[in-house]
Design a protein around this motif. Structure first.
Motif, mmCIF file in Angstrom:
data_model
loop_
_atom_site.group_PDB
_atom_site.id
_atom_site.type_symbol
_atom_site.label_atom_id
_atom_site.label_comp_id
_atom_site.label_asym_id
_atom_site.label_seq_id
_atom_site.Cartn_x
_atom_site.Cartn_y
_atom_site.Cartn_z
ATOM 1 N N LEU A 178 -22.836 60.597 -71.571
ATOM 2 C CA LEU A 178 -23.814 59.657 -72.126
ATOM 3 C C LEU A 178 -24.557 60.314 -73.289
ATOM 4 C CD1 LEU A 178 -25.554 57.066 -72.074
ATOM 5 C CD2 LEU A 178 -26.957 58.185 -70.313
ATOM 6 N N ALA A 179 -24.997 61.544 -73.110
ATOM 7 C CA ALA A 179 -25.731 62.250 -74.164
ATOM 8 C C ALA A 179 -24.878 62.445 -75.415
ATOM 9 C CB ALA A 179 -26.227 63.598 -73.641
ATOM 10 N N ARG A 180 -23.584 62.660 -75.257
ATOM 11 C CA ARG A 180 -22.706 62.828 -76.418
ATOM 12 C C ARG A 180 -22.563 61.523 -77.200
ATOM 13 N NH1 ARG A 180 -22.088 67.046 -73.564
ATOM 14 N NH2 ARG A 180 -21.278 68.953 -74.468
ATOM 15 N N VAL A 181 -22.480 60.418 -76.504
ATOM 16 C CA VAL A 181 -22.438 59.111 -77.187
ATOM 17 C C VAL A 181 -23.740 58.907 -77.962
ATOM 18 C CG1 VAL A 181 -22.437 56.608 -76.834
ATOM 19 C CG2 VAL A 181 -20.819 58.049 -75.580
ATOM 20 N N ILE A 182 -24.847 59.203 -77.320
ATOM 21 C CA ILE A 182 -26.148 59.044 -77.985
ATOM 22 C C ILE A 182 -26.240 59.957 -79.206
ATOM 23 C CG2 ILE A 182 -28.631 59.410 -77.722
ATOM 24 C CD1 ILE A 182 -28.265 58.552 -74.745
#
Length: 158
Positions: free
Chosen positions: A101-105
């Protein structure tokens, strides 16, 4: 080894020095090298073929694919859609979902610093996203830019 009971199923989590690696991956490579995969329940071929310009991040434990997330950028680049994410259950307590999720963000924030992340959810699937700062609006969870930056700091600055 840590052991967790996540109410619906017992999940064993192995933390014995594993090195989880994350990488952006091309759709063709994913489908040719890692699909089909009995460890995943979603039909990723269908997910990707029915999505507009999907991009992928994958999580690996050695050479083993353990998680995948698909997303796309919104038309005006101020929001991104998280299309779907799946992580093998035994890796849930290793923050693999959170790191994906953090990488997408992060990727979306690189394009526009005020990016909102939108996730369409079904019956109770929102809890993970809400636990990470997303706000539920009907059948969508929205990550506002300030919350998005907190997720990036928490899971990518380790």
């Amino acid at each position: 080894m840590r052991q967790f009971d996540l109410s619906t199923s017992n999940i064993l989590c192995y933390n014995l020095g594993m090195q989880i690696k994350y990488d952006q991956i091309q759709i063709e490579k994913f489908l040719n090298k890692y699909w089909p995969n009995d460890l995943f329940t979603l039909d990723w071929n269908n997910v990707l073929s029915n999505s507009k310009d999907p991009q992928l991040f994958a999580a690996f434990d050695g050479d083993k694919l353990i998680g995948i997330v698909a997303y796309n950028e919104g038309i005006d680049k101020t929001y991104a859609n998280l299309i779907n994410m799946e992580v093998i259950n035994s890796y849930w307590c290793n923050d693999v979902r959170e790191a994906l999720l953090a990488r997408v963000i992060q990727k979306s924030s690189d394009i526009c610093s005020e990016t909102y992340i939108q996730v369409n959810v079904k019956n109770g699937d929102s809890q993970f996203y809400e636990d990470n700062g997303g706000v539920l609006f009907g059948n969508r969870v929205i990550f506002f830019p300030s919350v998005s930056q907190e997720v990036i700091k928490k899971y990518l600055s380790r």
